[in-house]
Motif scaffolding. Structure first.
Motif, short mmCIF file in Angstrom:
data_model
loop_
_atom_site.label_atom_id
_atom_site.label_comp_id
_atom_site.label_asym_id
_atom_site.label_seq_id
_atom_site.Cartn_x
_atom_site.Cartn_y
_atom_site.Cartn_z
N GLY A 76 0.69 -1.15 -0.15
CA GLY A 76 -0.07 -0.19 0.11
C GLY A 76 0.93 1.40 -0.02
O GLY A 76 0.46 2.24 -0.70
N GLU A 77 1.85 1.37 0.86
CA GLU A 77 2.81 2.48 0.70
C GLU A 77 3.51 2.54 -0.43
O GLU A 77 3.91 3.84 -0.99
N LEU A 78 3.88 1.39 -1.08
CA LEU A 78 4.76 1.72 -2.39
C LEU A 78 3.86 2.11 -3.38
O LEU A 78 4.25 3.10 -4.45
N SER A 79 2.46 1.63 -3.51
CA SER A 79 1.47 1.87 -4.51
C SER A 79 1.20 3.73 -4.26
O SER A 79 1.45 4.49 -5.14
N SER A 80 1.15 4.13 -3.02
CA SER A 80 0.75 5.69 -2.78
C SER A 80 2.32 6.45 -3.21
O SER A 80 2.15 7.33 -3.64
N ALA A 81 3.15 5.81 -2.93
CA ALA A 81 4.60 6.69 -3.24
C ALA A 81 4.78 6.73 -4.68
O ALA A 81 5.27 7.63 -5.09
N MET A 82 4.38 5.56 -5.58
CA MET A 82 4.46 5.57 -6.89
C MET A 82 3.34 6.44 -7.65
O MET A 82 3.79 7.14 -8.86
N ALA A 83 2.31 6.91 -7.23
CA ALA A 83 1.32 7.69 -7.45
C ALA A 83 1.90 9.28 -7.64
O ALA A 83 1.42 9.96 -8.52
#
Length: 265
Positions: free
Chosen positions: A79-86
């Motif tokens: 979830g944190e990776l997805s948010s950071a990539m956005a």
């Protein structure tokens, strides 16, 4: 060789320290999340129990299925990776393939940015851009690159099946949270790609109605001196009733003809 951007390296270093994982493990998970369009990931990381799967808002599966702490770690990390990539590009764009004119970062239009995943089948190649909701497809035969509108789909993988007649995408299909779909089922983005022929709208089935039958002329002659027999008249009235019931005659037309025939008896 790692293709992380400076922002990607910084984010992965921070996540590595906070989750107690190696940077290599976190980078592997970052690639998995990127390949899943930011909404899903398939991975195989020994530090995270081996093979597993994550889907945003769904079930997280790890090798040790009863280890709920590990499941929570994978879910939170993805979830944190997805948010950071956005908010920032994690990976360097692939090198240019020699095509100019707006394709300085790759064979796709430059404004699409960084793809989450790329691949190819035979001479064709494709790239998926989840944030732009676009999939670029290069036919490899000199035709312009086509852009497909992926809508609400979060594409997690590509496959190829035997293509049917007229399929310009060589049987390539994708998997998303909605299931498996052929590329040919996605609409083209406005003004890009070859034009599809519009399919004619289905026409309603014609309503069947019996063809009008000529009125039978009652037989002439006989003992009545030219008057029709009662049986012929009644048979003709029966046929007229069927035409009325089928809608070929109105009630008024039926009544008028019936009275005329009865007068002949």
């Amino acid at each position: 060789m790692s293709n992380l951007t400076a922002a990607g390296r910084a984010a992965i270093g921070d996540l590595s320290r906070r989750y107690g994982l190696s940077e290599a493990a976190v980078e592997h998970m970052a690639h998995a999340v990127a390949n899943g369009g930011g909404s899903m990931a398939q991975f195989n990381v020994p530090e995270l129990g081996g093979s597993g799967q994550w889907m945003a808002g769904g079930m997280t599966m790890v090798g040790d299925m009863f280890n709920h702490g590990l499941q929570a770690t994978v879910s939170n990390l993805c979830g944190e990776l997805s948010s950071a990539m956005a908010g920032a590009a994690f990976f360097e764009r692939p090198q240019a393939s020699g095509m100019g004119g707006g394709f300085s970062g790759g064979w796709w239009p430059d404004w699409l940015g960084q793809p989450a995943s790329t691949g190819g089948q035979n001479q064709a190649r494709y790239a998926y851009f989840p944030h732009a909701r676009r999939l670029a497809f290069d036919f490899g035969d000199g035709r312009p690159v086509a852009l497909l509108d992926t809508g609400e789909h979060h594409i997690g993988g590509f496959s190829q099946q035997q293509s049917g007649p007229g399929d310009p995408f060589l049987g390539v299909s994708v998997s998303s949270q909605f299931g498996q779909f052929a590329l040919s089922s996605f609409p083209f983005a406005d003004g890009t790609g070859p034009m599809r022929q519009a399919q004619p709208a289905p026409q309603p089935e014609p309503q069947w109605a019996p063809e009008p039958q000529p009125f039978a002329q009652p037989a002439q002659g006989g003992a009545e001196g030219g008057r029709a027999s009662a049986d012929d008249i009644l048979e003709t009235i029966g046929r007229l009733a069927k035409l009325r019931d089928a809608g070929a005659l109105s009630d008024e037309e039926f009544a008028a003809k019936k009275a005329e025939l009865l007068a002949r008896i």
